[in-house]
Design an enzyme around this catalytic site. Structure first.
Site: not given
Ligand code: GLA
Length: 388
Positions: A34, A36, A67, A124, A126, A128, A130, A162, A174
């Protein structure tokens, strides 16, 4: 594995034309959480697990996505003429967002695509998944579609998509970690200037272990954007007394001097974390340069405490994983990683303690939380690539 993916692609989309296969990694952040979006430093690395993509350019403007992680969703279709976020389009909002973002940056894509994905990053978690899909898409647009961008541009465009398309106000960490990844190295990145340096992670007798809480969450519905807003407000309050651009500009001493400007106790704690975590990250990388892995681990532990008590983004699942890890001999350091609110912890564990770690943390976690955690011993890998 690659052959299986291509086979599935041909079964779904046909075998004609040029079909290419790509890979983009996931990432884990070692320290600097936290920070960045607060103009601070981060220290993430790319992993050898990530997202595979099999792709073909189309003559028309259709986009067809599939997917293997969400086979129940089938083929999800849209078109280049209709690049809008669509809640029913599920994960395809990530590749769509990147294609849209390239257009916004003056690189309009005019040929559609068929794209099959398979990710071996837990979704999901953590790590990354996505951002991995975003960078993968960007890399395909660079390598296959001929867009003239650097890997750093891909990271920035991924973040832009994003933020603007998917509505998560994330920082650059990320996408940067994934697009710029280097085998065996973490990236010491100053998010205020985007200056960066690769630092070897040469753990002779230890491994990086990721413990996945399996608590389901999505960044969008987490308190991520709220934390970011709290930091922005605290910055404004301090700026009335100090000429700074971001919380990352402050030393701990300066923060203590100016913190009375922050009119809310919670906000004060958030800002304190941002400042202290940034300084801690700089010190941790310094320690690593001097081969002081013990000090690095100690700073990881302090990072977790600060994320737990001041930033308040851990929760019982991550706290259990980390606090159980701390009890084990041979754990050099352990902390939550990524946004928090579920997701994963990262630990540096001596080789001969890895089995005990997985067994004991796993047992204690399941007893307390009621379901199992998953454990991954990971390796640091390269950024995105086209596979032969
Ligand atoms: C998420 C965001 C990153 C970063 C981390 C917290 O992973 O995408 O930009 O803010 O949380 O360090």
């Amino acid at each position: 594995m690659q052959a299986k993916l291509v086979e599935k692609f041909k079964e779904l989309f046909g075998a004609d034309g040029e079909i290419r296969t790509y890979f983009a990694p996931g990432r884990v952040n070692m320290i600097g959480e936290h920070t960045d979006y607060n103009g601070g430093h981060v220290f993430p690395c790319a992993l050898t697990i990530g997202t595979y993509g099999v792709v073909r350019k189309r003559e028309d403007n259709k986009l067809r996505f599939y997917s293997m992680n969400f086979e129940n969703l089938g083929i999800i279709e849209s078109s280049l003429g209709d690049l809008k976020p669509d809640p029913t389009a599920d994960w395809t909002n990530y590749p769509k967002g990147v294609i849209w973002a390239f257009g916004e940056k003056g690189m309009k894509i005019t040929q559609g695509m068929d794209l099959l994905l398979f990710g071996n990053i837990p979704n999901g978690s953590g790590l990354s998944s996505s951002a991995s899909v975003e960078v993968l898409t960007g890399y395909i647009l660079k390598d296959f579609y001929g867009c003239d961008v650097s890997n750093q541009d891909i990271a920035l465009i991924g973040q832009f998509s994003e933020n603007q398309f998917n509505g998560v106000n994330c920082g650059i960490m990320d996408q940067f970690a994934i697009a710029m990844g280097k085998k065996g190295h973490a990236i010491f990145l100053d998010t205020a200037t985007l200056e960066y340096e690769y630092a070897p992670i040469a753990l002779k007798d230890a491994k990086i272990v990721i413990s996945c809480s399996n608590k389901k969450r999505g960044l969008g519905d987490s308190k991520y954007n709220e934390r970011r807003a709290e930091c922005e407000k605290a910055l404004e309050e301090i700026q009335q007394f100090a000429g700074i651009n971001s919380l990352g500009d402050l030393t701990e001493e300066e923060f203590e001097q100016f913190q009375t400007a922050i009119k809310d106790e919670d906000r004060k704690k958030r800002a304190k974390h941002a400042v202290y975590e940034n300084q801690r990250t700089v010190r941790a990388v310094e320690a690593l340069k001097h081969d002081d892995v013990e000090l690095f681990g100690k700073l990881m532990n302090e990072s977790h405490v600060s994320l737990r008590d001041d930033y308040e983004v851990t929760g019982i699942e991550l706290d259990t994983l980390v606090e159980e890890a701390w009890k084990i001999d041979g754990v050099i350091g352990s902390r939550m990683t990524g946004a928090g609110f579920g997701g994963c912890s990262v630990s540096i564990v001596k080789n001969d303690a890895v089995d005990t770690f997985i067994e004991q943390v796993g047992k204690a976690y399941e007893e307390k939380i009621g379901y199992a955690a998953d454990f991954y011993v990971v390796e640091i890998g390269d950024g995105p690539s086209r596979l032969a």
